[in-house]
Design an enzyme around this catalytic site. Sequence first.
Site, PDB file in Angstrom:
ATOM      1  N   CYS A 282      -3.827  -1.385   2.622  1.00 24.76           N
ATOM      2  CA  CYS A 282      -5.134  -0.779   2.322  1.00 24.76           C
ATOM      3  C   CYS A 282      -5.130  -0.034   0.988  1.00 24.76           C
ATOM      4  O   CYS A 282      -6.100   0.636   0.643  1.00 24.76           O
ATOM      5  CB  CYS A 282      -5.541   0.178   3.441  1.00 24.76           C
ATOM      6  SG  CYS A 282      -5.931  -0.664   4.981  1.00 24.76           S
ATOM      7  N   PHE A 283      -4.040  -0.078   0.251  1.00 28.63           N
ATOM      8  CA  PHE A 283      -3.980   0.453  -1.115  1.00 28.63           C
ATOM      9  C   PHE A 283      -4.339   1.933  -1.204  1.00 28.63           C
ATOM     10  O   PHE A 283      -5.007   2.366  -2.163  1.00 28.63           O
ATOM     11  CB  PHE A 283      -4.884  -0.374  -2.047  1.00 28.63           C
ATOM     12  CG  PHE A 283      -4.839  -1.852  -1.776  1.00 28.63           C
ATOM     13  CD1 PHE A 283      -3.655  -2.547  -1.966  1.00 28.63           C
ATOM     14  CD2 PHE A 283      -5.942  -2.536  -1.293  1.00 28.63           C
ATOM     15  CE1 PHE A 283      -3.587  -3.909  -1.701  1.00 28.63           C
ATOM     16  CE2 PHE A 283      -5.880  -3.888  -1.006  1.00 28.63           C
ATOM     17  CZ  PHE A 283      -4.701  -4.582  -1.206  1.00 28.63           C
ATOM     18  N   CYS A 284      -3.932   2.710  -0.226  1.00 32.41           N
ATOM     19  CA  CYS A 284      -4.249   4.157  -0.195  1.00 32.41           C
ATOM     20  C   CYS A 284      -5.755   4.395  -0.209  1.00 32.41           C
ATOM     21  O   CYS A 284      -6.213   5.441  -0.691  1.00 32.41           O
ATOM     22  CB  CYS A 284      -3.610   4.913  -1.351  1.00 32.41           C
ATOM     23  SG  CYS A 284      -1.847   4.682  -1.474  1.00 32.41           S
ATOM     24  N   ALA A 285      -6.542   3.439   0.253  1.00 31.53           N
ATOM     25  CA  ALA A 285      -7.999   3.588   0.248  1.00 31.53           C
ATOM     26  C   ALA A 285      -8.540   3.045   1.566  1.00 31.53           C
ATOM     27  O   ALA A 285      -9.454   2.219   1.586  1.00 31.53           O
ATOM     28  CB  ALA A 285      -8.589   2.849  -0.946  1.00 31.53           C
TER      29      ALA A 285
END
Length: 347
Positions: A282-285
């Site tokens: 989730c790419f830190c998002a």
Amino acid sequence: MKESEGAAPQAWTDMAASGTGSAAWPGQLPGGVSAIVATAIVVADMVGVGVFTSLGFQVKDIPSGFSILLLWVVGGLVALCGASNVTGFVSPIHDVAELAHRHGALVSIDAAQLAPHHRIDIRPASDPGHLDFVSFSGHKMYAPYGAGVLVAPRDFFAGAPEVMGGGAISIVTWDDTVWADLPDREEAGSPNVIGAVALGVAIDTLLELGFEEMLRHEVELGATLLARLSRIPGVGVLGGVESRLGGQARLGLASFVVDGLHHGLVAAALSHEWGIAVRNGCFCANPYVFHLLHMDKHAVDAVEGEVTAGHRKALPGAVRASLAPYNTAGEVDRIAEVLLDALRFSG
Ligand SMILES: Cc1ncc(COP(=O)(O)O)c(C=O)c1O
């Protein structure tokens, strides 16, 4: 799925349907509605809804009168990404800053994804579109050892520092602590000297290469990547496959999902079988990715239950290919070929 075939776009590409996407650009909204865009972010933050990065905020859910009143009464901080590390969309940071300032709020730009690709103009405090806070990370600028940068108004650091420790003081007596001047006061403990030097060298190297030239190359490759991915049946790109949005070129990256294959498996195969380094998850998002995947609250709650029970594989996500100045058109072609192969094998 190929949109040009006339098929309905994949759910995760359809941002406009949920009140987001280009419709949320302040410059394109009529009169008073534009103010809501900025205030919505603040209110969403305050009530814990989560701040969606770059154009992902949901304007329609926020009662406008309430949000404007709240902002006016309590002031606030409008926080947004300068560019999304999920979709590559570049935010109209100076327009949002102007709106925020008009309503008495400060603006904070997470420039981690923006800084390696765009020159950032912080502008003097007298300019209505100036940026109050800008932060970015060395590791996104090709520098090792984890140094980061926070630009902020000097008076923000008045008083005791956030973290207390060695090097942050001028003198400590039995009665008193006298804090050192900036920046030492905010850098308690052994400094990350190598990280700071590495970041300085990385920034100098980027300036030497030239931002305009690098961006032109990356954006061109990025558009090719989006076009190639759009032609692979079973591959969906988060945020759609348009290479421009609101007059701004998207950064050279693409986060995609592959029908029937877990993002972790696709990333591992690209890396181990073909030597292509990608990131997955989730790419830190997380909230933004859940939003782009069109997951409702019920679906997110279910996933949360699974993940907290230790089933990490249940976390949805995507695979991201990020392009840099050293990448070539041949490498973009290779990603597409490899994905086609992977899909053939997956049956
Ligand atoms: C937009 C954005 N914000 C924040 C981060 C996280 O930065 P850090 O790993 O330094 O916390 C990243 C990248 O990793 C990013 O792309």
